[in-house]
Motif scaffolding. Structure first.
Motif, PDB file in Angstrom:
ATOM      1  N   GLY A  69      41.049  29.402  54.438  1.00  0.00           N
ATOM      2  CA  GLY A  69      42.437  29.579  54.839  1.00  0.00           C
ATOM      3  C   GLY A  69      42.970  30.968  54.564  1.00  0.00           C
ATOM      4  N   GLY A  70      42.055  31.922  54.352  1.00  0.00           N
ATOM      5  CA  GLY A  70      42.503  33.278  54.043  1.00  0.00           C
ATOM      6  C   GLY A  70      43.294  33.306  52.751  1.00  0.00           C
ATOM      7  N   LEU A  71      44.285  34.169  52.696  1.00  0.00           N
ATOM      8  CA  LEU A  71      45.104  34.273  51.496  1.00  0.00           C
ATOM      9  C   LEU A  71      45.946  33.024  51.262  1.00  0.00           C
ATOM     10  N   GLN A  72      46.032  32.154  52.265  1.00  0.00           N
ATOM     11  CA  GLN A  72      46.767  30.889  52.114  1.00  0.00           C
ATOM     12  C   GLN A  72      45.877  29.762  51.564  1.00  0.00           C
ATOM     13  N   THR A  73      44.638  30.062  51.241  1.00  0.00           N
ATOM     14  CA  THR A  73      43.734  29.062  50.671  1.00  0.00           C
ATOM     15  C   THR A  73      44.339  28.496  49.388  1.00  0.00           C
ATOM     16  N   ALA A  74      44.414  27.182  49.322  1.00  0.00           N
ATOM     17  CA  ALA A  74      45.005  26.523  48.155  1.00  0.00           C
ATOM     18  C   ALA A  74      44.130  26.682  46.926  1.00  0.00           C
ATOM     19  N   VAL A  75      44.789  26.880  45.794  1.00  0.00           N
ATOM     20  CA  VAL A  75      44.110  26.910  44.506  1.00  0.00           C
ATOM     21  C   VAL A  75      44.850  25.973  43.562  1.00  0.00           C
ATOM     22  N   GLY A  76      44.136  25.477  42.586  1.00  0.00           N
ATOM     23  CA  GLY A  76      44.738  24.617  41.572  1.00  0.00           C
ATOM     24  C   GLY A  76      44.343  25.097  40.197  1.00  0.00           C
ATOM     25  N   PRO A  77      44.852  24.463  39.168  1.00  0.00           N
ATOM     26  CA  PRO A  77      44.549  24.913  37.806  1.00  0.00           C
ATOM     27  C   PRO A  77      43.064  24.866  37.463  1.00  0.00           C
ATOM     28  N   ASP A  78      42.297  24.020  38.147  1.00  0.00           N
ATOM     29  CA  ASP A  78      40.864  23.916  37.867  1.00  0.00           C
ATOM     30  C   ASP A  78      40.003  24.702  38.852  1.00  0.00           C
ATOM     31  N   SER A  79      40.645  25.435  39.765  1.00  0.00           N
ATOM     32  CA  SER A  79      39.878  26.208  40.749  1.00  0.00           C
ATOM     33  C   SER A  79      39.111  27.331  40.068  1.00  0.00           C
ATOM     34  N   GLU A  80      37.958  27.645  40.635  1.00  0.00           N
ATOM     35  CA  GLU A  80      37.173  28.791  40.190  1.00  0.00           C
ATOM     36  C   GLU A  80      37.359  29.887  41.221  1.00  0.00           C
ATOM     37  N   LEU A  81      37.830  31.044  40.776  1.00  0.00           N
ATOM     38  CA  LEU A  81      38.087  32.152  41.687  1.00  0.00           C
ATOM     39  C   LEU A  81      37.274  33.354  41.245  1.00  0.00           C
ATOM     40  N   ASP A  82      36.499  33.908  42.180  1.00  0.00           N
ATOM     41  CA  ASP A  82      35.658  35.075  41.917  1.00  0.00           C
ATOM     42  C   ASP A  82      36.005  36.152  42.932  1.00  0.00           C
ATOM     43  N   ILE A  83      36.060  37.395  42.467  1.00  0.00           N
ATOM     44  CA  ILE A  83      36.349  38.518  43.360  1.00  0.00           C
ATOM     45  C   ILE A  83      35.228  39.533  43.232  1.00  0.00           C
ATOM     46  N   PHE A  84      34.600  39.823  44.373  1.00  0.00           N
ATOM     47  CA  PHE A  84      33.489  40.777  44.438  1.00  0.00           C
ATOM     48  C   PHE A  84      33.920  41.991  45.242  1.00  0.00           C
ATOM     49  N   PRO A  85      33.854  43.189  44.649  1.00  0.00           N
ATOM     50  CA  PRO A  85      34.169  44.403  45.396  1.00  0.00           C
ATOM     51  C   PRO A  85      33.010  44.762  46.325  1.00  0.00           C
ATOM     52  N   PRO A  86      33.241  45.722  47.225  1.00  0.00           N
ATOM     53  CA  PRO A  86      32.119  46.171  48.045  1.00  0.00           C
ATOM     54  C   PRO A  86      31.034  46.774  47.161  1.00  0.00           C
ATOM     55  N   VAL A  87      29.808  46.498  47.512  1.00  0.00           N
ATOM     56  CA  VAL A  87      28.683  47.033  46.758  1.00  0.00           C
ATOM     57  C   VAL A  87      27.747  47.713  47.751  1.00  0.00           C
ATOM     58  N   ALA A  88      27.327  48.884  47.409  1.00  0.00           N
ATOM     59  CA  ALA A  88      26.407  49.615  48.275  1.00  0.00           C
ATOM     60  C   ALA A  88      25.386  50.311  47.406  1.00  0.00           C
ATOM     61  N   GLY A  89      24.370  50.777  48.036  1.00  0.00           N
ATOM     62  CA  GLY A  89      23.381  51.532  47.293  1.00  0.00           C
ATOM     63  C   GLY A  89      22.034  50.845  47.320  1.00  0.00           C
ATOM     64  N   GLY A  90      21.210  51.283  46.456  1.00  0.00           N
ATOM     65  CA  GLY A  90      19.866  50.752  46.413  1.00  0.00           C
ATOM     66  C   GLY A  90      18.877  51.831  46.750  1.00  0.00           C
ATOM     67  N   LYS A  91      17.648  51.482  46.727  1.00  0.00           N
ATOM     68  CA  LYS A  91      16.583  52.444  46.950  1.00  0.00           C
ATOM     69  C   LYS A  91      16.021  52.247  48.340  1.00  0.00           C
ATOM     70  N   ARG A  92      15.745  53.345  48.998  1.00  0.00           N
ATOM     71  CA  ARG A  92      15.138  53.271  50.332  1.00  0.00           C
ATOM     72  C   ARG A  92      13.656  53.344  50.252  1.00  0.00           C
TER      73      ARG A  92
END
Length: 92
Positions: free
Chosen positions: A69-92
């Protein structure tokens, strides 16, 4: 509610997670509360129009909010919320 953050977001909030009061009803409320506490998160998470940046993943109970539901996604007191930033890199 505990919000877990990863990688480059951890120094901005001072650790691996942030505890929030149970007053948040949506993922957007959570993001607004986090930005209120840690203003440096604003540009990292949201674009100038207030939408989640393309390579940021916000997960509620293991599901990307873009597919629920995008930013309107319901959350409750027992919800687990994780936020991952963009990640780049690595070896070629």
């Amino acid at each position: 509610m505990q919000v877990r953050v990863y990688a480059t977001l951890r120094p901005l909030v001072g650790g691996r997670s942030v505890d929030l009061d149970d007053g948040c009803a949506t993922a957007g409320d959570v993001i607004k509360e986090l930005i209120g506490r840690f203003p440096a998160l604003s540009d990292r998470l949201l674009d100038p129009h207030g939408a989640v940046r393309p390579y940021v993943a916000i997960m509620v109970d293991g599901r990307d909010i873009r597919h629920v539901g995008g930013l309107q996604t319901a959350v409750g007191p027992d919800s687990e919320l994780d936020i991952f930033p963009p990640v780049a890199g690595g070896k070629r």
